[in-house]
Design an enzyme around this catalytic site. Structure first.
Site, PDB file in Angstrom:
ATOM      1  N   GLY A  17       0.731  -1.246   0.165  1.00 15.90           N
ATOM      2  CA  GLY A  17       0.077   0.005  -0.058  1.00 15.90           C
ATOM      3  C   GLY A  17       0.980   1.239  -0.035  1.00 15.90           C
ATOM      4  O   GLY A  17       0.724   2.026   0.905  1.00 15.90           O
ATOM      5  N   GLY A  64       3.157   5.065   3.044  1.00 16.78           N
ATOM      6  CA  GLY A  64       3.935   4.134   2.602  1.00 16.78           C
ATOM      7  C   GLY A  64       5.128   4.164   1.763  1.00 16.78           C
ATOM      8  O   GLY A  64       6.318   4.018   2.125  1.00 16.78           O
ATOM      9  N   LYS A  75      -5.227   9.308  18.741  1.00 20.36           N
ATOM     10  CA  LYS A  75      -4.871   9.964  17.405  1.00 20.36           C
ATOM     11  C   LYS A  75      -6.365   9.878  16.900  1.00 20.36           C
ATOM     12  O   LYS A  75      -6.592  10.850  15.982  1.00 20.36           O
ATOM     13  CB  LYS A  75      -3.986   9.017  16.595  1.00 20.36           C
ATOM     14  N   SER A 110      -7.294  17.859   5.955  1.00 15.68           N
ATOM     15  CA  SER A 110      -7.257  16.526   6.340  1.00 15.68           C
ATOM     16  C   SER A 110      -7.079  15.565   4.904  1.00 15.68           C
ATOM     17  O   SER A 110      -7.372  15.790   3.794  1.00 15.68           O
ATOM     18  CB  SER A 110      -8.365  16.161   6.920  1.00 15.68           C
ATOM     19  N   SER A 111      -6.500  14.189   5.273  1.00 15.52           N
ATOM     20  CA  SER A 111      -6.745  13.351   4.249  1.00 15.52           C
ATOM     21  C   SER A 111      -8.024  12.991   3.852  1.00 15.52           C
ATOM     22  O   SER A 111      -8.267  12.682   2.572  1.00 15.52           O
ATOM     23  CB  SER A 111      -5.983  11.968   4.888  1.00 15.52           C
TER      24      SER A 111
END
Length: 309
Positions: A17, A22, A188, A258-259
């Site tokens: 991934g 990654g 988190k 944000s992602s």
């Protein structure tokens, strides 16, 4: 700091991934001479094979030669597999990896959310190490990752931890091994629940959000819902400390989106069901309510449908 003996071979890594996170860790390992293969999407792999992986950080901008593949079979022979897929792809990743793992291969989950290691372990029929990831990185395009900050990892204890930690230290990746990973994952998660969905809904960064009337109180309510659900799951969290964390991040990462926001903008599926949605599901399991988290999850779903994600 744990170090490898001069005669001890470096562990072989595979990154399954190889998106932004990654690719960052894979690039750092490769740059340090640690054997690693990155498994990712075809366009990204093709670019890495042709030109290397470009890694931009505050300290350097380099193209790093990496081994890259699109096939899960490329993990064969790895001593350590870093699983970095989106939470929604966890079971599929486990099924793809299962035939290619050696009996002693350590599998580490570097994913958002609090239950991916457990879900992955069920598919693989073997222990999976949960890891808390503190890094800001983004894919700028195929074969190009930009590092925005941090990069440290917190690993749950496992038999090969010292050897893995030494290899990561060689790569310039700070790591600690801790029994408190479940609490850290939940901490988190709470911060992600506070900012990710709202940043996606508004397409705005954290600093802008915090400056809007009513938003700080809304985020405090998100925190309290998460803390109550975590307590029901046996995880004790400090609501006041989390409030302070949320405010600190609003200022220290004021320009960060944000992602989840980036996923929506690109028309990709988000991880909202494994962030705010996880809190909602666990709340229902305990007979609790999490109305603000549920509203955020629902609004992201509506945007996903509207944008074809």
């Amino acid at each position: 700091m744990t170090t490898l003996a001069p005669t001890e071979p470096l562990p072989r890594f595979a990154v399954f991934g190889a998106g932004a996170v990654g690719s960052y860790y894979g690039a750092m390992l490769a740059r340090a001479g640690v054997p690693v293969v990155l498994i990712g999407r075809p366009a990204h792999v093709q670019a890495m094979r042709a030109h290397g992986l470009r890694l931009q950080t505050a300290d350097f901008d380099e193209r790093i030669a990496v081994h890259a593949d699109t096939d899960a079979a490329a993990v064969a022979g790895a001593d350590v597999v870093l699983v970095c897929v989106k939470s929604g792809d966890t079971e599929a990743a486990g099924a793809a990896l299962h035939p290619h793992l050696g009996p002693q291969t350590a599998v580490l989950s570097l994913q958002n959310g609090v239950d991916n290691a457990e879900r992955l372990a069920r598919v693989l029929g073997r222990p999976v190490v949960p890891v808390v990831v503190y890094v800001a990185a983004g894919l700028e395009g195929p074969g190009h990752v930009r590092h925005h900050g941090r990069g440290d990892l917190v690993l749950a204890p496992f038999p090969q931890a010292a050897r893995v930690q030494a290899a990561l230290a060689r790569a310039g990746v700070p790591t600690t091994v801790s029994d408190a990973v479940p609490q850290a994952l939940w901490t988190k998660l709470v911060v992600n629940c506070a900012f990710n969905a709202l940043s996606a809904i508004t397409a705005r960064p954290y600093g802008w959000l915090w400056a809007q009337a009513g938003v700080p109180e809304m985020l405090r309510q998100v925190v309290r819902e998460c803390v109550a659900v975590a307590a029901a799951d046996g995880i004790a969290l400090d609501a006041a400390a989390l409030d302070a964390d949320v405010e600190r991040i609003a200022h220290s990462m004021a320009t960060q989106m944000s992602s989840t926001a980036r996923d929506l903008l690109r028309g990709h599926p988000t991880e909202v069901d494994h962030l705010n949605g996880h809190v909602v599901a666990r709340a229902h399991a305990h007979g609790l309510q999490a109305p603000v988290n549920h509203a955020l999850q629902t609004l992201v779903h509506l945007l996903e449908q509207g944008r074809g994600a």
